[in-house]
Design a protein around this motif. Structure first.
Motif: not given
Length: 447
Positions: A60-65, A344-345, A435-437, A442-444
């Motif tokens: 889900f985090l990878a956007g696969l849904y 890195t926020r 979750l998408k945030t 994680l991907s910076l």
């Protein structure tokens, strides 16, 4: 008629789970060249079920849904491979750091990764399309302006949609066409099953009676606004006016949602705020060693109801702008330490106390610095509508746009996403954004 089959994410999820378990059975079969008995299956199914639940979350985090999952078929294997690398590390840590399950797969785990990766790619790239829910229906697009052209190009160039526009009609040219020959006759000759139309366009009025007769031929009519929002996840600015806001923006009390949102804000901001205190001495030392300037800055920004709020941040620029808009010719560059803080926020961590205080929410439109916000309010119609709700650390626009707006056009785009969030805000949408945030952090990128 639907533009996007909402069952597809569910089907993708069920297929992933099925192939995860099938890969496990195949891996166990290859271990001894016989199908595993119930005792062996039970030994592996319990721990792997925990792993699969985590893997689905990573998917889900990878956007696969998401609905754009199948756009770039050639990139899909690499996306899945990168996800599997992360998943393999998680599984390895799980089995070797939690030995209480009594199994240490080692070679079996490596074999399982190869099998499951192959099956998932096969499922995602080829099997999904065999299910038949990608069948496209012929339709007509009636409207005007940039959004109509943008919608036609997006739908016709991507097979993921259940719709294809056979032709389109610009309402500005409606008087010059032969409606019977160019519309009605083609509806029947080209098997048109739906018409996407801007019913608020004044140019459509004279032909509405003739379009009305098509409902007896089972032709479905879909509002252009709804289609645009469903595809782009934003509100088309050029298609909205005062009537749109009166119809769609309601600020009646949402007691359950407001309670859950504030509870989530308090709980998460307090927990993360306390944990992040460990970093404060190191960040302060880095900033002081970098240029000797102050550690924190306080910016004045536009909050809910256009009220001024004070926002706390670690200093990442050479001097504190105090929430003022910095013209291009004024020097106020990002420091070397500040670059890494922004990347890195970490510079945003003090804002968790703004969330706890109640000036800010975890999820909502990002607050503008005062001068820039006022400038944009004069240049972009309805811009201040975004200030009707509490601003946030992250928002719908932040996860949709890779970088902060750098131009007026990009700022208009941000507003269109903000309006979408204001119209559709809910606890589930907030959770989706959260979750998408995490994925963005994680991907910076973005946020």
């Amino acid at each position: 008629m639907t533009i996007w089959n909402k069952k597809e994410p569910i089907i993708l999820f069920l297929g992933d789970v099925f192939f995860f378990y099938l890969a496990l059975a195949v891996a166990l079969f290859l271990r001894s060249w016989q199908w595993p008995d119930s005792e062996l299956l039970l030994l592996y199914i319990v721990p792997f079920s925990i792993i699969f639940a985590i893997w689905i979350f990573i998917f889900f985090l990878a956007g696969l849904y998401e609905k754009h999952t199948l756009v770039f078929k050639t990139k899909l294997p690499s996306v899945i491979l990168n996800t599997f690398i992360v998943n393999s590390l998680i599984a390895a840590l799980f089995f070797y750091l939690v030995p209480s399950f009594g199994i240490a797969p080692k070679t079996n785990l490596f074999i399982y990764f190869l099998i499951s990766f192959t099956l998932i790619v096969f499922w995602r790239r080829w099997c999904v399309h065999l299910l038949g829910f990608k069948k496209r229906e012929n339709a007509i697009l009636i409207g005007s302006g940039m959004e109509m052209r943008e919608l036609k190009e997006e739908v016709n160039n991507n097979e993921r949609y259940n719709l294809k526009f056979v032709f389109s009609i610009d309402t500005n040219e409606m008087e010059s066409i032969d409606f019977k020959e160019e519309v009605l006759d083609r509806v029947y000759s080209e098997n048109i099953s739906g018409i996407v139309i801007d019913l608020k366009d004044q140019g459509i009025g004279p032909v509405l009676p003739r379009l009305y007769n098509l409902i007896f031929s089972q032709v479905k009519f879909i509002d252009l606004y709804k289609v645009y929002e469903e595809i782009f996840d934003r509100v088309p600015l050029s298609l909205v006016g005062y009537n749109w806001f009166l119809e769609n923006i309601s600020f009646s009390s949402h007691v359950a949602y407001d309670f859950l949102k504030r509870l989530m804000d308090i709980t998460i901001s307090f927990a993360l705020g306390v944990i992040s205190l460990v970093l404060y001495p190191f960040v302060a030392l880095a900033i002081k060693l970098g240029d000797g300037g102050p550690v924190f800055i306080v910016q004045e920004r536009i909050g809910q109801g256009n009220r001024i709020m004070k926002l706390y941040k670690f200093r990442s620029m050479m001097k504190n702008d105090s929430g003022k808009w910095i013209p291009d010719n004024e020097e106020n560059k990002v420091t070397k330490v500040g670059y890494h803080l922004r990347k890195t926020r970490i510079d945003e961590l003090p804002q968790l106390w703004n969330v706890l205080k109640g000036d800010l929410s975890l999820i909502g439109p990002r607050p503008d610095i005062i001068d820039l916000g006022r400038k944009l309010a004069h240049e972009i119609p309805y811009y201040t509508v975004r200030n009707l709700i509490k601003p946030g650390l992250s928002g719908w626009a932040q996860i949709k746009q890779d970088t902060p707006p750098q131009s007026l056009e990009e700022t208009r785009m941000r507003l269109s996403y903000d309006l979408y969030y204001i119209k559709n805000r809910s606890f589930m949408l907030d959770l989706n954004i959260a979750l998408k945030t995490i994925r963005k952090l994680l991907s910076l990128t973005g946020v």
